[in-house]
Every structure is written in C-alpha cells, then in structure tokens.
Design an enzyme around this catalytic site. Structure first.
Site, mmCIF file in Angstrom:
data_model
loop_
_atom_site.group_PDB
_atom_site.id
_atom_site.type_symbol
_atom_site.label_atom_id
_atom_site.label_comp_id
_atom_site.label_asym_id
_atom_site.label_seq_id
_atom_site.Cartn_x
_atom_site.Cartn_y
_atom_site.Cartn_z
ATOM 1 N N ARG A 3 0.965 -1.427 -0.010
ATOM 2 C CA ARG A 3 -0.136 0.027 -0.020
ATOM 3 C C ARG A 3 0.934 1.164 0.075
ATOM 4 O O ARG A 3 1.014 1.950 -0.932
ATOM 5 C CB ARG A 3 -1.006 -0.010 1.103
ATOM 6 C CG ARG A 3 -2.014 1.014 1.199
ATOM 7 C CD ARG A 3 -1.611 2.335 1.540
ATOM 8 N NE ARG A 3 -1.486 2.533 2.980
ATOM 9 C CZ ARG A 3 -0.804 3.842 3.437
ATOM 10 N NH1 ARG A 3 -0.895 4.982 2.439
ATOM 11 N NH2 ARG A 3 -0.456 3.748 4.517
ATOM 12 N N GLU A 4 1.453 1.541 1.259
ATOM 13 C CA GLU A 4 2.462 2.667 1.025
ATOM 14 C C GLU A 4 3.371 2.669 0.085
ATOM 15 O O GLU A 4 4.062 3.452 -0.507
ATOM 16 C CB GLU A 4 3.006 2.687 2.656
ATOM 17 C CG GLU A 4 4.167 3.912 2.779
ATOM 18 C CD GLU A 4 3.288 5.324 3.108
ATOM 19 O OE1 GLU A 4 2.476 5.330 3.858
ATOM 20 O OE2 GLU A 4 3.559 6.161 2.152
ATOM 21 N N HIS B 202 -6.973 -0.318 2.840
ATOM 22 C CA HIS B 202 -6.909 1.175 2.957
ATOM 23 C C HIS B 202 -8.072 1.748 2.653
ATOM 24 O O HIS B 202 -8.441 1.239 1.367
ATOM 25 C CB HIS B 202 -5.534 1.331 2.386
ATOM 26 C CG HIS B 202 -5.121 2.721 3.312
ATOM 27 N ND1 HIS B 202 -4.524 3.802 2.558
ATOM 28 C CD2 HIS B 202 -4.749 2.865 4.415
ATOM 29 C CE1 HIS B 202 -4.211 4.664 3.439
ATOM 30 N NE2 HIS B 202 -4.380 4.334 4.575
ATOM 31 N N ARG C 210 -8.816 -0.145 12.047
ATOM 32 C CA ARG C 210 -7.751 0.889 12.564
ATOM 33 C C ARG C 210 -8.534 2.169 12.173
ATOM 34 O O ARG C 210 -8.787 2.289 10.977
ATOM 35 C CB ARG C 210 -6.596 0.626 11.895
ATOM 36 C CG ARG C 210 -5.482 1.617 12.434
ATOM 37 C CD ARG C 210 -4.216 1.262 11.564
ATOM 38 N NE ARG C 210 -4.453 1.718 10.033
ATOM 39 C CZ ARG C 210 -3.843 1.401 9.006
ATOM 40 N NH1 ARG C 210 -2.707 0.607 9.381
ATOM 41 N NH2 ARG C 210 -3.976 1.644 7.923
ATOM 42 N N THR D 191 2.886 11.686 9.237
ATOM 43 C CA THR D 191 2.580 11.590 7.895
ATOM 44 C C THR D 191 3.679 12.607 7.226
ATOM 45 O O THR D 191 4.045 12.141 5.979
ATOM 46 C CB THR D 191 1.119 12.280 7.699
ATOM 47 O OG1 THR D 191 0.131 11.602 8.240
ATOM 48 C CG2 THR D 191 0.768 12.201 6.131
ATOM 49 N N HIS E 144 3.026 5.047 12.481
ATOM 50 C CA HIS E 144 3.256 5.029 11.102
ATOM 51 C C HIS E 144 4.151 6.338 10.953
ATOM 52 O O HIS E 144 3.840 7.245 11.097
ATOM 53 C CB HIS E 144 1.739 5.334 10.432
ATOM 54 C CG HIS E 144 1.994 5.301 8.945
ATOM 55 N ND1 HIS E 144 2.182 4.186 8.114
ATOM 56 C CD2 HIS E 144 2.261 6.471 7.940
ATOM 57 C CE1 HIS E 144 2.221 4.541 6.751
ATOM 58 N NE2 HIS E 144 2.365 5.901 6.749
ATOM 59 N N HIS F 119 6.983 8.424 8.992
ATOM 60 C CA HIS F 119 7.691 8.908 7.434
ATOM 61 C C HIS F 119 9.011 9.294 7.781
ATOM 62 O O HIS F 119 9.588 9.850 8.681
ATOM 63 C CB HIS F 119 6.836 9.959 6.859
ATOM 64 C CG HIS F 119 5.723 9.121 6.021
ATOM 65 N ND1 HIS F 119 5.923 9.016 4.673
ATOM 66 C CD2 HIS F 119 4.564 8.867 6.203
ATOM 67 C CE1 HIS F 119 4.891 8.321 4.142
ATOM 68 N NE2 HIS F 119 3.820 8.280 5.257
ATOM 69 N N HIS G 63 41.004 -2.795 8.965
ATOM 70 C CA HIS G 63 39.750 -3.486 9.289
ATOM 71 C C HIS G 63 39.937 -5.170 8.888
ATOM 72 O O HIS G 63 39.601 -6.008 9.643
ATOM 73 C CB HIS G 63 38.815 -3.122 8.558
ATOM 74 C CG HIS G 63 38.284 -1.592 8.941
ATOM 75 N ND1 HIS G 63 36.869 -1.298 9.104
ATOM 76 C CD2 HIS G 63 38.928 -0.547 9.229
ATOM 77 C CE1 HIS G 63 36.952 0.034 9.372
ATOM 78 N NE2 HIS G 63 38.214 0.454 9.498
HETATM 79 C C1 HCA Z 1 -1.678 8.100 2.819
HETATM 80 C C2 HCA Z 1 -1.164 8.745 4.261
HETATM 81 C C3 HCA Z 1 -0.783 7.989 5.369
HETATM 82 C C4 HCA Z 1 -1.959 7.079 5.667
HETATM 83 C C5 HCA Z 1 -1.519 6.277 7.002
HETATM 84 C C6 HCA Z 1 -2.703 5.182 7.466
HETATM 85 C C7 HCA Z 1 -0.052 8.776 6.149
HETATM 86 O O1 HCA Z 1 -2.788 7.816 2.890
HETATM 87 O O2 HCA Z 1 -0.794 8.214 2.048
HETATM 88 O O3 HCA Z 1 -3.808 5.148 6.906
HETATM 89 O O4 HCA Z 1 -2.407 4.728 8.442
HETATM 90 O O5 HCA Z 1 1.221 8.569 6.349
HETATM 91 O O6 HCA Z 1 -0.627 9.260 7.039
HETATM 92 O O7 HCA Z 1 0.159 6.899 4.684
HETATM 93 CU CU CU Z 2 2.172 7.288 5.127
#
Ligand code: HCA
Ligand code: CU
Length: 391
Positions: free
Chosen positions: A10-11, A70, A132, A166, A202, A204, A297
């Site tokens: 997904r991501e 998602h 979730r 995010t 989550h 980034h 090394h």
């Molecule tokens: C996205 C944003 C998301 C969602 C994370 C989630 C984020 O949709 O691209 O739904 O748990 O980083 O907030 O990836």
């Molecule tokens: Cu994300």
C-alpha cells in the site's frame, strides 16, 4: 508483544513508478507471512480493479497474517474494501486544524461525526473486522483534537488507533513533537475514559528519523509498528522492515519471532520488481552491509569478525565478505587469494606485494575489483611472470 504491519503493498506502491502485479503482490505477501509479519496492508481497492483483485487473492490465500485494505473515510470506499474479504480495515482522516479549515472545510465535530459514521458502518457490516482509525498527520494536530477523534473512533468500534507522522515532522528529541509523547498521552487519556485500543505508529522518513521515531514509539509501549520493504513509500518513504526487526531484537525482542533469513531474497525480489536498487551501504540488506575493506579492518577481522561487526550476519543467513581496492593491505590480498583457492601462493611475500600494487593501480579506475573474476588473472600474471611490473 510488539506486532509488525507491513505496508509495502500500500504505502510502498505510493513510491512513484512502483506497481506490483497481483501475482507479485501475492508472492510478496506470502514471503512477509513466512517472515512473521502480523498484518499485511495491501492497498485501496477503490484505486483500481486490479488492486481490488490482488486484495481478494491475498485475503483468500490462507495466510496467518491479518490481511488489510486501506480506505478513505467514506462508506462507499469501506464497502469496496469489505467486498474483498479482508479481516483488517484501515480508515484514515485528519483532524489537524489546517486540514479541517483549508481542505475539508468542516469543523472538528463534523469530522468526528463522519469518522464515527464510517467506523460504525464497517463494524455493523462485519463485527469481527479489526478496524484501525488513523489520525493522518497526528503529530501536527492539536492533541485535544487527537484525543476527541480517537476516543469517538474507539467508541464507534475501532480496535486500533494509529498515530501517523505523515510528513516526518516528529523527533525523539522534542518533548511534544515526539512519538513517545503521543503514544503515552493517547494511552493515558484514552485509559482515563476506560478505552484501551491498541496503539499503532506510522513514521515517515522525511528527515531520516523514521526508524528512530518508531523505536521511540516502541519504548513508549506502542503495540503495532508500520514498515515497508526497503522503506518504500511517499516521498522519503517509511521505516524499513529489516532495520526495524534488527533493532527490535537489539532492544530485547526475541530473534525467533521472525524468520530473518528470508529477508535477503524478499528484498532482492522487491528491488528487482520495483526497479529500485538497494543502495550498497543500506544497513542490513545492502551489498556492503557486511563487507570489510580498509587494510586495518581486514587484518583485524581475519582474526575475529566481531572486531568490526556489532551485528552477526549469520542471523540473516548471510556471510561477511571482503572488498579489494586502494584501501587494501596484505591481509586482504592473502584472504582474497584463499577465497579463490590460491592460498599456497600467498606465502610468497614478493608475489603478494606485486599483486597488492597492481590491485591499487586497478582501483584508480574507480570501480570495485571482482575477487572471483579479476583476481585469478592478476595472480596468474605475476606468478607466471614474476619480473613483470605492469602491462
Ligand atoms: C496516505 C497517508 C498515510 C496514511 C496512514 C494510515 C500517512 O494515505 O498516504 O492510513 O495509517 O502517512 O498518514 O500513509
Ligand atoms: Cu504514510
């Protein structure tokens, strides 16, 4: 016990140019399942029918992991996800003041009504569904909004609340911008209301802190951590699966929770099929992650690898190795000759010196020297013609 949610499908597919066909998605999901990932987030079925098909196939593949879709915070989107046969559903909606005012044009109460309506719908359709609710951009949202939205979501039927950084804004080194603060505050405030959802994070990687923030969440008692293979995702991506597992083990989780020896194949598969090379110096999975090069090394690791390794490559089913070039010394030439079965010749110090000099000359071309393919020729040339200097 900590649980891992992998979002490569997904991501990870939110990396520009990356798309895995349903067959490849299924293979990746099967491998993730074997590694021991707890939840596999596959994608949003509303994006394309082929994505919906892949979610269906994986949801019916008999995997141990929960299989998730998602979804936007919309009933039609949720219905599409449920039609795929998933047992996990991720719904996201931001309650940051800026987003409410400048994008959604609604107030917090209207946002909460919408969140509650959509979650209640999902719960009613499928009571055993694991739901979730993600507060998109949690870390830049007022904490009161976060608590109000999260508590309403849990009362409506959400089992998991996800804190999303995010935009990679969080840092472990700030009191209120840390994921630690968010995990602890959310747990405490929801607990005061008699609500005990699982807390997911989550993170980034916009500032390179995704892994540090994820470990900060672990320290704070988070239940689920999101990752992707190679850290794939929007912009700078998210937490890398292999790096997180190794660090969790380092922090006390049991190694046997995960089949780490499958990581290498899976990473190569994803790299090939995403057309994104793994940087050679990538921790854990990069080609140089366990390669020793400089003279000092190599001399030391010839006696004991641990002198220049804090991580045992064997737990990943890989071996440490050796590189030859400008930085090499005698020990490296000796070891490399052993590798190509010319151990006997390595006793000749004169020959070694000539080979080392030649290796340094070749290194000036600026690319690495292939021990298996190039070294035998170099050795032969000097062994057969001991007086030759260079050709
Ligand atoms: C996205 C944003 C998301 C969602 C994370 C989630 C984020 O949709 O691209 O739904 O748990 O980083 O907030 O990836
Ligand atoms: Cu994300």
């Amino acid at each position: 016990m900590i649980r891992i949610l992998d979002s490569t499908l997904r991501e990870g597919e939110q990396t520009p140019g990356v798309y895995f066909s349903p067959d490849k998605k299924l293979y990746i999901a099967q491998m993730l399942d074997q590694i021991g990932v707890d939840i596999i987030e596959v994608g949003n079925p509303a994006v394309d029918n082929e994505i919906a098909l892949a979610i269906q196939q994986i949801a019916h593949a008999g995997l141990k992991a929960k299989i998730g879709a998602h979804s936007l915070c919309r009933i039609d989107n949720v219905q599409k996800a449920l039609d795929c046969g998933v047992n996990f559903l991720g719904i996201f909606f931001s309650v940051s003041q800026k987003r409410l005012e400048n994008d959604y044009n609604i107030c917090l109460n209207q946002a909460i009504e919408k969140i509650v309506e959509v979650i209640s719908y999902a719960k009613l359709q499928q009571p055993d569904l694991l739901i979730r609710y993600t507060l998109e951009d949690t870390v830049r949202s007022p904490i009161e909004n976060v608590i109000d939205a999260a508590s309403a979501a849990v009362k409506a039927g959400a089992n998991i609340i996800s804190i999303a950084d995010t935009t990679g804004y969080a840092t472990p080194f700030h009191p209120y911008r840390s994921i630690y603060f968010h995990v602890q505050t959310l747990k405490a405030e929801l607990g005061n209301l008699g609500l005990f959802p699982q807390i997911e994070v989550h993170c980034h990687n916009d500032k390179g802190l995704a892994l540090a923030n994820a470990l900060d969440a672990y320290r704070a008692g988070a239940d689920i951590i999101d990752v992707a293979i190679m850290g794939l995702g929007e912009r700078a991506g998210v937490v890398d699966l292999a790096e997180l597992l190794i660090n969790l083990i380092d922090m006390g989780e049991e190694e046997k929770l995960w089949q780490l020896t499958y990581l290498s194949n899976l990473y190569n598969f994803v790299s090939e099929n995403s057309h994104i090379p793994i940087p050679p110096h990538q921790p854990i999975t990069g080609k140089n992650a366990f390669t020793h090069y400089a003279g000092v090394h190599v001399k030391a690791i010839a006696k004991d690898e641990r002198l220049y390794q804090s991580l045992d490559p064997e737990i990943l089913g890989v071996k440490s190795n050796l590189a030859l070039g400008m930085q090499s010394g005698f020990a490296a030439i000796e070891l490399a000759m052993k590798k190509i079965g010319k151990e006997e010749l390595a006793k000749d110090k004169n020959l070694l010196a000539q080979i080392l000099q030649e290796v340094k000359e070749i290194a000036k071309r600026g690319t690495s020297i292939d021990i298996e393919k190039e070294l035998p020729y170099i050795v032969d040339r000097y062994y057969k013609n001991p007086t030759t200097n260079k050709e």
